[in-house]
Design an enzyme around this catalytic site. Structure first.
Site, PDB file in Angstrom:
ATOM      1  N   THR A  76       2.547  12.300  -2.188  1.00 33.22           N
ATOM      2  CA  THR A  76       1.946  13.001  -3.306  1.00 33.22           C
ATOM      3  C   THR A  76       0.468  13.227  -3.024  1.00 33.22           C
ATOM      4  O   THR A  76      -0.034  12.886  -1.947  1.00 33.22           O
ATOM      5  CB  THR A  76       2.144  12.214  -4.621  1.00 33.22           C
ATOM      6  N   TRP A  77      -0.207  13.821  -3.986  1.00 33.15           N
ATOM      7  CA  TRP A  77      -1.642  14.106  -3.877  1.00 33.15           C
ATOM      8  C   TRP A  77      -2.354  13.459  -5.040  1.00 33.15           C
ATOM      9  O   TRP A  77      -1.828  13.397  -6.159  1.00 33.15           O
ATOM     10  CB  TRP A  77      -1.878  15.614  -3.903  1.00 33.15           C
ATOM     11  N   HIS A  78      -3.555  12.943  -4.790  1.00 34.57           N
ATOM     12  CA  HIS A  78      -4.450  12.490  -5.848  1.00 34.57           C
ATOM     13  C   HIS A  78      -5.790  13.183  -5.661  1.00 34.57           C
ATOM     14  O   HIS A  78      -6.197  13.467  -4.532  1.00 34.57           O
ATOM     15  CB  HIS A  78      -4.669  10.981  -5.792  1.00 34.57           C
ATOM     16  N   GLY A 143       4.981   5.862  -9.043  1.00 31.06           N
ATOM     17  CA  GLY A 143       5.344   5.157  -7.820  1.00 31.06           C
ATOM     18  C   GLY A 143       4.802   3.744  -7.894  1.00 31.06           C
ATOM     19  O   GLY A 143       3.606   3.552  -8.112  1.00 31.06           O
ATOM     20  N   CYS A 172       6.672  14.464  -3.686  1.00 33.19           N
ATOM     21  CA  CYS A 172       7.697  13.501  -4.123  1.00 33.19           C
ATOM     22  C   CYS A 172       9.045  13.759  -3.461  1.00 33.19           C
ATOM     23  O   CYS A 172      10.082  13.267  -3.928  1.00 33.19           O
ATOM     24  CB  CYS A 172       7.847  13.519  -5.647  1.00 33.19           C
TER      25      CYS A 172
END
Length: 221
Positions: A76-78, A143, A172
């Site tokens: 995923t990305w943050h 997660g 995801c």
């Protein structure tokens, strides 16, 4: 109930590695009983993170660095505009992870509703989703890792973040759905700072009903 909340929101973006180290330090203190259950709320500097089940073809193909982490789930990305939360909580029973995931979903669904967005669960998939025609867009991801009965990692709610980074990964591990934000859905800017007080209220009021849960799966993605 959460007695400690550590918050780092824009303009104070949190480097992911520093945040991960903070999680480990707080986790060790909660396990030892020297710190109460805690919640870290933050906006990270932009980063891709990959859970243990991430496949090679789900990663960026342009050489962009990815941080491999010890949580469940996939890549995923943050980054700025996304509210990331790390609940570091003692589960009443080691088998209650799925119940905890459901509670996190319910919390994000409520946050979205406060801004006029109808979030839903999708059977067989964790997180929070919004119907888009005949398809679904994901607005909230989860997660987790549980070690010594205490949770780590957590949830991410898309508030006002750029969606372009998701075009570089299979977010995801899901190829048949999109990603969206509260701001995109409402047509107005909704920041993590706007959503954070509602999230904190859920934790401090004990809305996450862990005490009476009985689900029995050990890991959530």
């Amino acid at each position: 109930m959460i007695d400690v909340a550590l918050t780092s929101l824009a303009p104070d973006l949190l480097d992911y590695h520093e945040g991960w180290a903070l999680q480990r330090r707080v986790h060790a203190e909660v396990v030892a009983g020297t710190r109460p259950d805690s919640l870290i709320l933050c906006e990270h500097e932009a980063v891709f993170t990959a859970g243990k089940r991430t496949a090679p073809d789900e990663r960026p193909v342009d050489g962009t660095p990815v941080v491999d982490v010890d949580r469940g789930g996939k890549i995923t990305w943050h980054g700025p505009g996304q509210l990331t939360g790390y609940p570091i909580l003692t589960l009443p029973d080691r088998h209650e992870v799925v119940a905890f995931v459901r509670d996190l979903e319910a919390m994000m669904i409520d946050v979205a509703a406060r801004f006029g967005v109808h979030g839903e669960r999708v059977e067989g998939r964790s997180g929070v989703w919004v119907k888009s025609g005949d398809d679904w867009d994901k607005i909230g991801a989860i997660g987790l890792r549980v070690e010594q009965g205490v949770t780590m990692h957590g949830f991410a709610l898309n508030c006002s973040n750029d969606l372009a980074p998701y075009d570089r990964i299979v977010a995801c591990g899901i190829r048949d759905a999109g990603v969206t934000t509260l701001s995109a859905l409402t047509g107005r800017t909704i920041t993590p700072a706007d959503a954070a007080p509602i999230v904190l209220q859920h934790f401090r009021d004990g809305v996450l009903g862990l005490a009476h849960r009985t689900d029995s799966t050990k890991v959530a993605a």
